[in-house]
Design a protein around this motif. Structure first.
Motif, PDB file in Angstrom:
ATOM      1  N   THR A  14       0.845  -1.191   0.000  1.00  0.00           N
ATOM      2  CA  THR A  14       0.000   0.000   0.000  1.00  0.00           C
ATOM      3  C   THR A  14       0.876   1.235   0.000  1.00  0.00           C
ATOM      4  O   THR A  14       1.641   1.457   0.951  1.00  0.00           O
ATOM      5  CB  THR A  14      -0.912   0.040   1.237  1.00  0.00           C
ATOM      6  N   ASP A  16       1.953   5.240   0.318  1.00  0.00           N
ATOM      7  CA  ASP A  16       1.551   6.427   1.096  1.00  0.00           C
ATOM      8  C   ASP A  16       0.519   6.073   2.169  1.00  0.00           C
ATOM      9  O   ASP A  16      -0.480   6.771   2.350  1.00  0.00           O
ATOM     10  CB  ASP A  16       0.995   7.510   0.173  1.00  0.00           C
ATOM     11  N   ARG A  17       0.780   5.016   2.885  1.00  0.00           N
ATOM     12  CA  ARG A  17      -0.188   4.529   3.878  1.00  0.00           C
ATOM     13  C   ARG A  17      -0.053   5.317   5.178  1.00  0.00           C
ATOM     14  O   ARG A  17       0.984   5.296   5.840  1.00  0.00           O
ATOM     15  CB  ARG A  17       0.055   3.046   4.148  1.00  0.00           C
ATOM     16  N   PRO A  18      -1.093   6.056   5.605  1.00  0.00           N
ATOM     17  CA  PRO A  18      -1.051   6.727   6.915  1.00  0.00           C
ATOM     18  C   PRO A  18      -0.836   5.697   8.017  1.00  0.00           C
ATOM     19  O   PRO A  18      -1.403   4.600   7.989  1.00  0.00           O
ATOM     20  CB  PRO A  18      -2.437   7.382   7.018  1.00  0.00           C
ATOM     21  N   LEU A  19      -0.023   6.064   9.002  1.00  0.00           N
ATOM     22  CA  LEU A  19       0.319   5.111  10.054  1.00  0.00           C
ATOM     23  C   LEU A  19      -0.293   5.461  11.408  1.00  0.00           C
ATOM     24  O   LEU A  19      -0.226   4.656  12.335  1.00  0.00           O
ATOM     25  CB  LEU A  19       1.843   5.024  10.208  1.00  0.00           C
ATOM     26  N   GLY A  29       2.958  10.379  10.498  1.00  0.00           N
ATOM     27  CA  GLY A  29       2.717  10.535   9.074  1.00  0.00           C
ATOM     28  C   GLY A  29       2.701   9.197   8.353  1.00  0.00           C
ATOM     29  O   GLY A  29       2.705   8.131   8.973  1.00  0.00           O
ATOM     30  N   PRO A  30       2.712   9.220   7.024  1.00  0.00           N
ATOM     31  CA  PRO A  30       2.568   7.990   6.246  1.00  0.00           C
ATOM     32  C   PRO A  30       3.882   7.243   6.022  1.00  0.00           C
ATOM     33  O   PRO A  30       4.969   7.817   6.121  1.00  0.00           O
ATOM     34  CB  PRO A  30       2.028   8.502   4.913  1.00  0.00           C
ATOM     35  N   ALA A  31       3.762   5.967   5.706  1.00  0.00           N
ATOM     36  CA  ALA A  31       4.889   5.195   5.180  1.00  0.00           C
ATOM     37  C   ALA A  31       4.906   5.366   3.670  1.00  0.00           C
ATOM     38  O   ALA A  31       3.851   5.447   3.035  1.00  0.00           O
ATOM     39  CB  ALA A  31       4.723   3.721   5.524  1.00  0.00           C
ATOM     40  N   ASP A  32       6.101   5.430   3.090  1.00  0.00           N
ATOM     41  CA  ASP A  32       6.173   5.442   1.625  1.00  0.00           C
ATOM     42  C   ASP A  32       5.412   4.247   1.069  1.00  0.00           C
ATOM     43  O   ASP A  32       4.613   4.374   0.142  1.00  0.00           O
ATOM     44  CB  ASP A  32       7.634   5.388   1.166  1.00  0.00           C
ATOM     45  N   LEU A  34       3.603   0.447   2.739  1.00  0.00           N
ATOM     46  CA  LEU A  34       3.354  -0.524   3.797  1.00  0.00           C
ATOM     47  C   LEU A  34       3.227  -1.901   3.163  1.00  0.00           C
ATOM     48  O   LEU A  34       2.420  -2.103   2.260  1.00  0.00           O
ATOM     49  CB  LEU A  34       2.067  -0.190   4.552  1.00  0.00           C
ATOM     50  N   GLY A  71       6.359  10.972   8.812  1.00  0.00           N
ATOM     51  CA  GLY A  71       6.219   9.603   8.315  1.00  0.00           C
ATOM     52  C   GLY A  71       7.540   8.873   8.201  1.00  0.00           C
ATOM     53  O   GLY A  71       8.590   9.350   8.636  1.00  0.00           O
TER      54      GLY A  71
END
Length: 316
Positions: A14, A16-19, A29-32, A34, A71
């Motif tokens: 996934t 740009d998954r918000p974490l 913030g998001p992971a590049d 997931l 992120g």
């Protein structure tokens, strides 16, 4: 980083998954990207084919993390259903996947008459408990550990014994990008009802002394005194972080939506829509104040990961 440029998987990728929703503190913030692998074979194949320049961060259920507001760069790996099995074995042993919740492992072990009750009150999953040598009321993962499996950054599967873990107080010497997949523990064999009663007592004690209904990540700072907690008889940690924080006048201190709990001074909580920046800055303010008061520098127990963003955090 584009998904199309990553190795194929049977699990889920996934972008740009918000974490924040995966963290107990609900910040970050998001992971590049997931990655949720289907099983260990899927994980090994992905890491083996992933370019070495791409950073990897293994993440559990986020019970001991401040994920910074900017992120996490690279690939965040989060184990799920393929890694949460729990199996009781002969000789007072239990095999548990890294995604199995600590409390679930304790309960399943108790049903089989195996005392791993110290895990019952530890928030989070087995992978994080292994990496942090988690403990409660005088027992630690190191005391029950037999072996573990993991996958290295290059996709190689390895088996780890106690000598490979580097157990110390609230820490291990494991590489940060090693993905732990399962572990075997051994506990004393006792009547299930005795284990259950002891766990209920521990839960009641925790509820009476810790902010269990607030958004926290467990103990914020390590107790600064004593030896490494490796099961030795001379392990002592008489100097408590909560006492140093109270003596420095920082119990209940606030910064924006972040607060040091009024119930337990060593719990950093998200009181009202705090940002990761506010939480981390308040923690650093506590460290500075304790040092000025006592000359002791508290060390973080909560892991802080990812990139910060330039945000002006206001006092509350």
């Amino acid at each position: 980083m584009r998904i199309d440029d990553l190795p194929p998987v049977r699990g889920t990728l996934t972008p740009d998954r918000p974490l924040a929703d995966l963290s107990w503190l609900r910040v970050g913030g998001p992971a590049d990207v997931l990655f949720q692998p289907a099983d260990e074979e899927d994980l090994r194949a992905f890491l083996g084919a992933l370019p070495a320049k791409v950073p990897v961060f293994p993440m559990g259920v986020g019970s001991n993390l401040i994920i910074r507001d900017g992120g996490i760069r690279g690939v965040v790996i989060r184990l799920g259903r393929g890694f949460n099995g729990i199996e009781t074995l002969a000789g007072g042993r239990v095999r548990a996947g890294s995604a199995a919740l600590d409390a679930h492992v304790a309960r399943k072990a108790a049903q089989a008459g195996i005392d791993l009750g110290f895990l019952r009150t530890i928030p989070g999953a087995i992978g994080g408990a292994l990496r942090m040598n988690a403990g409660c009321y005088g027992r630690y993962v190191a005391d029950a550990f037999v072996s573990a499996r993991g996958v290295l950054r290059d996709g190689t599967a390895i088996t780890l014994g106690p000598e490979d873990m580097g157990f110390a107080y609230r820490s291990t010497a494991l590489p940060p990008d090693l993905v732990l997949t399962e572990a075997v523990f051994e506990g004393p064999e006792r009547p299930p009802e005795e284990i259950e009663a002891a766990m209920e007592e521990a839960l009641a004690k925790r509820a009476a002394t810790q902010p269990v209904k607030d958004r926290s990540a467990g103990s914020t700072f390590r107790n600064p005194a004593g030896y490494s907690s490796t099961g030795r008889a001379d392990d002592v940690h008489d100097l408590k972080a909560w006492k140093l924080i109270e003596d420095a006048g920082m119990k209940g201190a606030r910064l924006g939506g972040a607060q040091m709990s009024e119930i337990h001074a060593n719990f950093l909580i998200n009181r009202s829509d705090a940002t990761a920046t506010e939480l981390e800055l308040l923690g650093e303010r506590v460290r500075e104040t304790v040092f000025a008061k006592s000359g002791i520098r508290l060390e973080w127990e909560i892991m802080r990961v990812g990139e910060a963003v330039k945000t002006e955090a206001g006092a509350g």
